[in-house]
Design a protein around this motif. Structure first.
Motif, PDB file in Angstrom:
ATOM      1  N   LEU A  77      34.263  54.482  26.378  1.00 15.90           N
ATOM      2  CA  LEU A  77      35.181  53.617  27.127  1.00 15.90           C
ATOM      3  C   LEU A  77      34.878  53.574  28.618  1.00 15.90           C
ATOM      4  O   LEU A  77      35.174  52.590  29.289  1.00 15.90           O
ATOM      5  CB  LEU A  77      36.627  54.069  26.915  1.00 15.90           C
ATOM      6  N   THR A  78      34.283  54.644  29.149  1.00  9.95           N
ATOM      7  CA  THR A  78      34.107  54.739  30.602  1.00  9.95           C
ATOM      8  C   THR A  78      32.647  54.723  31.046  1.00  9.95           C
ATOM      9  O   THR A  78      32.386  54.726  32.248  1.00  9.95           O
ATOM     10  CB  THR A  78      34.746  56.038  31.137  1.00  9.95           C
ATOM     11  N   ALA A  79      31.721  54.747  30.087  1.00  8.96           N
ATOM     12  CA  ALA A  79      30.292  54.852  30.408  1.00  8.96           C
ATOM     13  C   ALA A  79      30.010  56.120  31.209  1.00  8.96           C
ATOM     14  O   ALA A  79      29.109  56.165  32.046  1.00  8.96           O
ATOM     15  CB  ALA A  79      29.811  53.624  31.181  1.00  8.96           C
TER      16      ALA A  79
ATOM     17  N   LEU B 242      40.660  46.988  31.225  1.00 19.00           N
ATOM     18  CA  LEU B 242      41.233  46.443  30.007  1.00 19.00           C
ATOM     19  C   LEU B 242      40.797  44.986  29.843  1.00 19.00           C
ATOM     20  O   LEU B 242      40.287  44.381  30.794  1.00 19.00           O
ATOM     21  CB  LEU B 242      42.748  46.582  30.053  1.00 19.00           C
ATOM     22  N   PRO B 243      40.978  44.386  28.651  1.00 21.90           N
ATOM     23  CA  PRO B 243      40.416  43.051  28.375  1.00 21.90           C
ATOM     24  C   PRO B 243      40.750  41.978  29.404  1.00 21.90           C
ATOM     25  O   PRO B 243      39.918  41.124  29.690  1.00 21.90           O
ATOM     26  CB  PRO B 243      40.995  42.715  26.999  1.00 21.90           C
TER      27      PRO B 243
ATOM     28  N   LEU C  77      41.145  48.763  22.920  1.00 20.11           N
ATOM     29  CA  LEU C  77      41.467  48.321  24.283  1.00 20.11           C
ATOM     30  C   LEU C  77      42.569  47.269  24.278  1.00 20.11           C
ATOM     31  O   LEU C  77      43.475  47.293  25.134  1.00 20.11           O
ATOM     32  CB  LEU C  77      40.206  47.772  24.959  1.00 20.11           C
ATOM     33  N   ALA C  78      42.514  46.354  23.303  1.00 18.14           N
ATOM     34  CA  ALA C  78      43.577  45.348  23.193  1.00 18.14           C
ATOM     35  C   ALA C  78      44.910  45.994  22.859  1.00 18.14           C
ATOM     36  O   ALA C  78      45.965  45.582  23.368  1.00 18.14           O
ATOM     37  CB  ALA C  78      43.203  44.318  22.125  1.00 18.14           C
ATOM     38  N   ARG C  79      44.871  47.023  22.020  1.00 20.76           N
ATOM     39  CA  ARG C  79      46.111  47.721  21.664  1.00 20.76           C
ATOM     40  C   ARG C  79      46.703  48.453  22.868  1.00 20.76           C
ATOM     41  O   ARG C  79      47.911  48.454  23.082  1.00 20.76           O
ATOM     42  CB  ARG C  79      45.821  48.699  20.527  1.00 20.76           C
ATOM     43  N   ILE C  80      45.834  49.096  23.656  1.00 19.32           N
ATOM     44  CA  ILE C  80      46.304  49.773  24.875  1.00 19.32           C
ATOM     45  C   ILE C  80      46.973  48.773  25.803  1.00 19.32           C
ATOM     46  O   ILE C  80      48.058  49.015  26.343  1.00 19.32           O
ATOM     47  CB  ILE C  80      45.128  50.479  25.594  1.00 19.32           C
TER      48      ILE C  80
ATOM     49  N   TYR D 145      47.431  35.915  40.538  1.00 22.91           N
ATOM     50  CA  TYR D 145      46.252  36.300  39.774  1.00 22.91           C
ATOM     51  C   TYR D 145      45.755  37.694  40.168  1.00 22.91           C
ATOM     52  O   TYR D 145      45.153  38.407  39.351  1.00 22.91           O
ATOM     53  CB  TYR D 145      45.139  35.266  39.956  1.00 22.91           C
ATOM     54  N   GLU D 146      46.026  38.097  41.410  1.00 25.69           N
ATOM     55  CA  GLU D 146      45.600  39.413  41.871  1.00 25.69           C
ATOM     56  C   GLU D 146      46.547  40.518  41.421  1.00 25.69           C
ATOM     57  O   GLU D 146      46.128  41.654  41.182  1.00 25.69           O
ATOM     58  CB  GLU D 146      45.521  39.436  43.407  1.00 25.69           C
ATOM     59  N   ASN D 147      47.841  40.204  41.286  1.00 19.06           N
ATOM     60  CA  ASN D 147      48.843  41.251  41.097  1.00 19.06           C
ATOM     61  C   ASN D 147      49.614  41.166  39.776  1.00 19.06           C
ATOM     62  O   ASN D 147      50.360  42.088  39.455  1.00 19.06           O
ATOM     63  CB  ASN D 147      49.865  41.220  42.249  1.00 19.06           C
ATOM     64  N   ALA D 148      49.450  40.101  39.042  1.00 23.33           N
ATOM     65  CA  ALA D 148      50.187  39.936  37.791  1.00 23.33           C
ATOM     66  C   ALA D 148      49.239  39.446  36.709  1.00 23.33           C
ATOM     67  O   ALA D 148      48.077  39.126  36.974  1.00 23.33           O
ATOM     68  CB  ALA D 148      51.350  38.958  37.978  1.00 23.33           C
ATOM     69  N   GLU D 149      49.742  39.409  35.490  1.00 25.66           N
ATOM     70  CA  GLU D 149      48.964  38.873  34.372  1.00 25.66           C
ATOM     71  C   GLU D 149      49.498  37.471  34.062  1.00 25.66           C
ATOM     72  O   GLU D 149      50.667  37.314  33.693  1.00 25.66           O
ATOM     73  CB  GLU D 149      49.113  39.787  33.153  1.00 25.66           C
TER      74      GLU D 149
END
Length: 460
Positions: free
Chosen positions: A240-242, A264-265, A385-388, A415-419
């Protein structure tokens, strides 16, 4: 008997695990497990013995023989019956064994008597795990925690190591009773060292607390990996983190906690934390010693319970992990835990399909379903990742709002602070948006977009 190593203080020698052993030592592993007639056994005896052999192999002991014993009763003086002790003595001589590992908890008296009867070093399960932890800890914090656990273990066993010194006298005549014996002096030295370590660990705990506070200010959600040792947590962490955290097919390959940022995605950042693996009958002193480390688990937003789904003992291992989490005050029903069924690459096709169907059915609620994956090959990692992300989203409120075409700066802020979940433009050019916002950013959002309409309360 105390064997002095040049340049070593007595207290340093006592900080070593009881019966500290060298690698490549010819070893006999004995599994003396109670026989419970008619009772449900959580873990088969053979699987328990396999795990004990794996623990011995984790510190490169040369396991030349293994012995499974069904115990009807435990003898206070030697744990095993007299006939068993004599039988094993012959086996030890025939195999030139130098160390016996008893996969149980021995009292100091039992340990001493078995060593006398067999003429070799004897360590129990707690001593073996302490030996492994002592070899694996690499950070200052981990070293302190392990030393503290070693000292707590040694303090109760000084009678075994120092009996030859109990005859010291403090005078003669009516004042001729024992003065401060060597045992008492050593217990005092051990307690003083433990107190100093506890003070140092308090500093570590405070430092960790400051790190957590700084993460909250950033802030990013924290996702912690938990699971039975050798379930594949470190391999998943690396995937997950390389990162390049040590990940090997052995028990307790890693001890010291590691944290890295992951994406995350939909572009959000989270902190992923890898922690020490759990094990059945984990010594209480080790849970206490590693509590500072496990505070990241206690305070995590999401726990990924990684299970080796290909292991024959996976159900019992899962129960052991839940028992430790309960001891830490984390209940399985808290809604923070996502089950990760790892090592799908080791399953045959029919079993993989069966488990995949089970994971799709899951429990009630999409985010409560387990995730079947292989950390080694990467299969199923996207689903995780989608589940997280979906689980994090459950704690966030959604809002509907309308922006004028000229409000480019506000749109950029969103777009910077919310989904941004939905975006539509009407005939007049106005933007109709649905956004989801983290709880800690909600006050700034409402201050800027006071006309926004809440669609779902946080946690709803």
């Amino acid at each position: 008997m105390d064997t002095q190593v040049p340049g070593q203080t007595r207290l340093q020698r006592q900080a070593e695990p009881e019966g500290a052993v060298a690698a490549d030592t010819r070893t006999l592993v004995i599994g003396p497990y109670p026989v419970r007639r008619g009772a449900e056994v959580p873990r088969p005896a053979e699987a328990r013995l396999d795990e004990a052999v794996g623990l011995a192999a984790a510190i490169d002991l040369d396991v030349v023989d293994r012995l499974l014993l069904g115990m009807q009763a435990i003898r206070p003086s030697t744990y095993l019956g007299k006939g068993r002790v004599e039988e094993i003595a012959g086996r030890i001589a025939a195999e030139a064994v130098r160390l016996v590992v008893m996969d149980c908890a021995l009292s100091p008296v039992q340990q001493r008597n078995l060593e006398k009867a067999w003429g070799v070093k004897v360590i129990d399960r707690t001593g073996l795990i302490l030996e492994i932890f002592g070899r694996r800890a690499s950070t200052r914090e981990g070293t302190l925690q392990v030393e503290h656990a070693h000292l707590a273990y040694q303090r109760s066993r000084l009678v075994r190591s120092w009996t030859h010194l109990e005859r010291q006298r403090g005078g003669f005549g009516f004042l001729g009773g024992p003065g401060e014996t060597q045992i008492e002096a050593d217990r005092r030295l051990i307690q003083e060292r433990m107190t100093r370590i506890e003070r140092e660990l308090e500093t570590v705990t405070r430092t960790r607390g400051l790190h957590r506070q700084s993460r909250r200010r950033v802030p990013y959600p924290v996702v912690a990996l938990v699971g039975y040792t050798n379930a594949g947590k470190s391999t998943l962490f690396n995937r997950l983190t390389a990162a390049e955290v040590r990940a090997e097919d052995m028990l307790f390959a890693t001890l010291d906690p590691t944290a890295r940022a992951i994406k995350l995605p939909h572009g959000e950042t989270a902190i992923l934390s890898d922690t020490v693996g759990f094990i059945s009958d984990l010594p209480t002193m080790l849970i206490a010693a590693f509590r500072a480390t496990l505070e990241d688990v206690i305070e995590a937003d999401i726990l990924l319970h990684v299970r080796d789904i290909a292991h024959e003992d996976t159900e019992a291992q899962g129960q052991d992990v839940h028992a430790v989490l309960t001891e830490l005050g984390i209940e399985a029903e808290a809604g923070r835990i996502i089950e990760v069924w790892n090592k799908a690459d080791l399953l045959d096709a029919p079993e993989r399909e069966r488990l995949l169907n089970l994971s799709r059915a899951g429990a009630s609620g999409e985010t409560a379903k387990p995730v079947l994956l292989s950390a080694l090959t990467g299969e199923g990692v996207d689903r995780l990742l989608a589940r997280i992300e979906a689980r994090i989203a459950e704690s966030r409120a959604s809002f509907a709002l309308v922006l004028d075409p000229t409000e480019g700066a506000s749109l950029h802020w969103l777009y910077e602070n919310a989904e941004v979940l939905d975006r539509r433009e009407d005939a007049g050019g106005q933007l109709h948006l649905v956004v989801r916002i983290a709880p800690e950013k909600e006050p700034r959002f409402l201050n800027r977009f006071g006309a926004a309409r809440r669609l779902r309360a946080a946690g709803g």
